[in-house]
Design a protein around this motif. Structure first.
Motif, PDB file in Angstrom:
ATOM      1  N   PRO A  49      33.910  17.863 125.254  1.00  0.00           N
ATOM      2  CA  PRO A  49      34.721  16.737 124.763  1.00  0.00           C
ATOM      3  C   PRO A  49      35.153  16.876 123.303  1.00  0.00           C
ATOM      4  O   PRO A  49      35.960  16.073 122.831  1.00  0.00           O
ATOM      5  CB  PRO A  49      33.790  15.531 124.934  1.00  0.00           C
ATOM      6  CG  PRO A  49      32.414  16.101 124.942  1.00  0.00           C
ATOM      7  CD  PRO A  49      32.536  17.452 125.602  1.00  0.00           C
ATOM      8  N   ALA A  50      34.660  17.904 122.604  1.00  0.00           N
ATOM      9  CA  ALA A  50      35.086  18.123 121.219  1.00  0.00           C
ATOM     10  C   ALA A  50      36.381  18.925 121.130  1.00  0.00           C
ATOM     11  O   ALA A  50      36.911  19.123 120.031  1.00  0.00           O
ATOM     12  CB  ALA A  50      33.989  18.835 120.424  1.00  0.00           C
ATOM     13  N   MET A  96      35.008  10.220 118.248  1.00  0.00           N
ATOM     14  CA  MET A  96      35.968  11.081 118.919  1.00  0.00           C
ATOM     15  C   MET A  96      35.442  11.524 120.273  1.00  0.00           C
ATOM     16  O   MET A  96      36.161  11.529 121.278  1.00  0.00           O
ATOM     17  CB  MET A  96      36.284  12.299 118.056  1.00  0.00           C
ATOM     18  CG  MET A  96      37.420  13.157 118.576  1.00  0.00           C
ATOM     19  SD  MET A  96      37.539  14.754 117.757  1.00  0.00           S
ATOM     20  CE  MET A  96      36.385  15.713 118.725  1.00  0.00           C
ATOM     21  N   VAL A  97      34.170  11.893 120.312  1.00  0.00           N
ATOM     22  CA  VAL A  97      33.553  12.331 121.567  1.00  0.00           C
ATOM     23  C   VAL A  97      33.537  11.196 122.576  1.00  0.00           C
ATOM     24  O   VAL A  97      33.852  11.377 123.757  1.00  0.00           O
ATOM     25  CB  VAL A  97      32.133  12.859 121.304  1.00  0.00           C
ATOM     26  CG1 VAL A  97      31.449  13.222 122.621  1.00  0.00           C
ATOM     27  CG2 VAL A  97      32.172  14.074 120.386  1.00  0.00           C
ATOM     28  N   LYS A  99      35.581   8.660 122.757  1.00  0.00           N
ATOM     29  CA  LYS A  99      36.934   8.415 123.239  1.00  0.00           C
ATOM     30  C   LYS A  99      37.332   9.448 124.286  1.00  0.00           C
ATOM     31  O   LYS A  99      37.974   9.119 125.285  1.00  0.00           O
ATOM     32  CB  LYS A  99      37.921   8.433 122.077  1.00  0.00           C
ATOM     33  CG  LYS A  99      37.854   7.205 121.184  1.00  0.00           C
ATOM     34  CD  LYS A  99      38.861   7.292 120.063  1.00  0.00           C
ATOM     35  CE  LYS A  99      38.790   6.070 119.152  1.00  0.00           C
ATOM     36  NZ  LYS A  99      39.754   6.157 118.026  1.00  0.00           N
ATOM     37  N   ALA A 100      36.961  10.713 124.049  1.00  0.00           N
ATOM     38  CA  ALA A 100      37.292  11.760 125.009  1.00  0.00           C
ATOM     39  C   ALA A 100      36.575  11.519 126.329  1.00  0.00           C
ATOM     40  O   ALA A 100      37.157  11.685 127.410  1.00  0.00           O
ATOM     41  CB  ALA A 100      36.923  13.119 124.439  1.00  0.00           C
ATOM     42  N   GLN A 101      35.316  11.117 126.253  1.00  0.00           N
ATOM     43  CA  GLN A 101      34.559  10.854 127.466  1.00  0.00           C
ATOM     44  C   GLN A 101      35.112   9.646 128.208  1.00  0.00           C
ATOM     45  O   GLN A 101      35.191   9.630 129.435  1.00  0.00           O
ATOM     46  CB  GLN A 101      33.086  10.667 127.122  1.00  0.00           C
ATOM     47  CG  GLN A 101      32.429  11.955 126.623  1.00  0.00           C
ATOM     48  CD  GLN A 101      31.040  11.757 126.071  1.00  0.00           C
ATOM     49  OE1 GLN A 101      30.693  10.657 125.614  1.00  0.00           O
ATOM     50  NE2 GLN A 101      30.222  12.806 126.096  1.00  0.00           N
ATOM     51  N   ALA A 102      35.540   8.623 127.454  1.00  0.00           N
ATOM     52  CA  ALA A 102      36.128   7.442 128.080  1.00  0.00           C
ATOM     53  C   ALA A 102      37.457   7.772 128.747  1.00  0.00           C
ATOM     54  O   ALA A 102      37.849   7.133 129.726  1.00  0.00           O
ATOM     55  CB  ALA A 102      36.321   6.344 127.032  1.00  0.00           C
ATOM     56  N   ALA A 103      38.141   8.799 128.207  1.00  0.00           N
ATOM     57  CA  ALA A 103      39.428   9.209 128.762  1.00  0.00           C
ATOM     58  C   ALA A 103      39.281  10.152 129.950  1.00  0.00           C
ATOM     59  O   ALA A 103      40.272  10.594 130.520  1.00  0.00           O
ATOM     60  CB  ALA A 103      40.272   9.869 127.679  1.00  0.00           C
ATOM     61  N   GLY A 104      38.029  10.497 130.289  1.00  0.00           N
ATOM     62  CA  GLY A 104      37.812  11.308 131.474  1.00  0.00           C
ATOM     63  C   GLY A 104      37.177  12.662 131.245  1.00  0.00           C
ATOM     64  O   GLY A 104      36.966  13.417 132.195  1.00  0.00           O
ATOM     65  N   ALA A 105      36.870  13.024 129.981  1.00  0.00           N
ATOM     66  CA  ALA A 105      36.204  14.293 129.719  1.00  0.00           C
ATOM     67  C   ALA A 105      34.820  14.278 130.362  1.00  0.00           C
ATOM     68  O   ALA A 105      34.022  13.383 130.110  1.00  0.00           O
ATOM     69  CB  ALA A 105      36.099  14.535 128.210  1.00  0.00           C
ATOM     70  N   LYS A 106      34.537  15.275 131.195  1.00  0.00           N
ATOM     71  CA  LYS A 106      33.316  15.261 131.988  1.00  0.00           C
ATOM     72  C   LYS A 106      32.217  16.162 131.432  1.00  0.00           C
ATOM     73  O   LYS A 106      31.077  16.094 131.870  1.00  0.00           O
ATOM     74  CB  LYS A 106      33.637  15.666 133.432  1.00  0.00           C
ATOM     75  CG  LYS A 106      34.604  14.720 134.133  1.00  0.00           C
ATOM     76  CD  LYS A 106      34.895  15.163 135.548  1.00  0.00           C
ATOM     77  CE  LYS A 106      35.866  14.214 136.236  1.00  0.00           C
ATOM     78  NZ  LYS A 106      36.170  14.652 137.629  1.00  0.00           N
ATOM     79  N   GLU A 108      29.655  18.099 128.549  1.00  0.00           N
ATOM     80  CA  GLU A 108      28.731  17.677 127.504  1.00  0.00           C
ATOM     81  C   GLU A 108      29.094  18.358 126.194  1.00  0.00           C
ATOM     82  O   GLU A 108      29.577  19.493 126.177  1.00  0.00           O
ATOM     83  CB  GLU A 108      27.291  18.028 127.891  1.00  0.00           C
ATOM     84  CG  GLU A 108      26.790  17.299 129.135  1.00  0.00           C
ATOM     85  CD  GLU A 108      25.337  17.610 129.425  1.00  0.00           C
ATOM     86  OE1 GLU A 108      24.731  18.378 128.640  1.00  0.00           O
ATOM     87  OE2 GLU A 108      24.808  17.092 130.418  1.00  0.00           O
ATOM     88  N   LEU A 109      28.871  17.648 125.093  1.00  0.00           N
ATOM     89  CA  LEU A 109      29.149  18.201 123.776  1.00  0.00           C
ATOM     90  C   LEU A 109      28.251  19.410 123.520  1.00  0.00           C
ATOM     91  O   LEU A 109      27.030  19.335 123.667  1.00  0.00           O
ATOM     92  CB  LEU A 109      28.906  17.142 122.701  1.00  0.00           C
ATOM     93  CG  LEU A 109      29.108  17.594 121.258  1.00  0.00           C
ATOM     94  CD1 LEU A 109      30.583  17.873 120.994  1.00  0.00           C
ATOM     95  CD2 LEU A 109      28.568  16.545 120.290  1.00  0.00           C
ATOM     96  N   ILE A 110      28.859  20.534 123.157  1.00  0.00           N
ATOM     97  CA  ILE A 110      28.101  21.733 122.812  1.00  0.00           C
ATOM     98  C   ILE A 110      27.734  21.649 121.333  1.00  0.00           C
ATOM     99  O   ILE A 110      28.626  21.561 120.475  1.00  0.00           O
ATOM    100  CB  ILE A 110      28.928  23.006 123.076  1.00  0.00           C
ATOM    101  CG1 ILE A 110      29.325  23.086 124.550  1.00  0.00           C
ATOM    102  CG2 ILE A 110      28.141  24.251 122.663  1.00  0.00           C
ATOM    103  CD1 ILE A 110      30.248  24.247 124.886  1.00  0.00           C
TER     104      ILE A 110
END
Length: 248
Positions: A49-50, A96-97, A99-106, A108-110
């Protein structure tokens, strides 16, 4: 599948200008995103998500002949078969992370320390190194499927191509720190492991310092397990007018 995934929404995301292809990308592999997503380590990278922007690279020849080496010579079923690029913030804000996850990013943050084993590339930046947080020193990466005809010794990639591949990626990172692009004036390579063809690799580049017109960049090539195949560092000079540029 769409050839561009752009997640630059929200004021906490720096803007990454699209430089890449529509559906008609002219790569040998019809769907490069699906191609790399079928390889688990690279699928993990692409779902982070980054990420600010994920793009399928445009390999259509230009009328001017500019970048023909990359767009034509290094673009076939036996040379470079597929390429996808993406930008990432090293330390993205938590907002930012989310928002990306809420937008559908599935994915995990590395964590930053797990992105790459090339520690030198994660250093530098900040006001002391000329970084403008409106245009931060992002990590630029390219997933590249290398074919068997890139060999020197049978089955082994030609040693000179380490520099070519890193120069393209590191030069793209430099170009995004210059209004009119930048050109290479010094480049150093440290070859560590042979690339046995065919092989899919990730090539990385990041600006670590700016001083006047000088842009210092570091880069590396990794296999799918994160092993460092080569590292590079170089100096680019910002151009004072637009005379064309190569961008992966």
């Amino acid at each position: 599948m769409a050839s561009t995934q752009n997640q630059n929404q929200g004021q906490d995301r720096p803007i990454v200008k699209a430089h890449s292809a529509p559906e008609n990308h002219n790569q040998h592999v019809k769907d490069p995103l699906a191609h790399f997503n079928a390889i688990p380590p690279f699928a993990k990278m692409l779902s982070d998500p980054a990420l600010l922007s994920t793009q399928v690279v445009d390999r259509r020849p230009l009328p001017s002949g500019e970048s023909n080496f990359v767009r034509k010579v290094m673009n076939s079923g036996s040379t470079v078969r597929a390429c996808v690029t993406f930008f990432r913030m090293l330390q993205p804000p938590a907002s930012m992370v989310k928002k990306a996850q809420a937008a559908g990013a599935k994915g995990e943050l590395i964590p930053m320390e797990e992105i790459t084993k090339s520690k030198a590339m994660l250093q530098g930046g900040g006001a002391q190194d000329g970084e403008d947080m409106k245009n931060p020193f992002l990590l630029f990466s390219a997933l590249v499927d290398l074919g068997e005809d890139l060999c020197g010794y049978a089955g082994t990639m030609h040693g000179g191509l380490f520099a070519v591949l890193m120069d393209e990626v590191m030069g793209t990172a430099a170009n995004f720190q210059s209004e009119h692009g930048a050109y290479t004036v010094q480049f150093n390579t440290n070859l560590q492991k042979a690339i046995k063809l065919p092989m899919v690799v990730v090539i990385r580049g990041r600006v670590v310092k700016k001083a006047g017109r000088k842009i210092m960049v570091r880069g590396c090539i990794e296999d799918q397990n994160g092993n460092i195949m080569a590292e590079g560092d170089g100096l680019w000079i910002q151009m004072d007018k637009n005379v064309g540029r190569s961008q992966l």
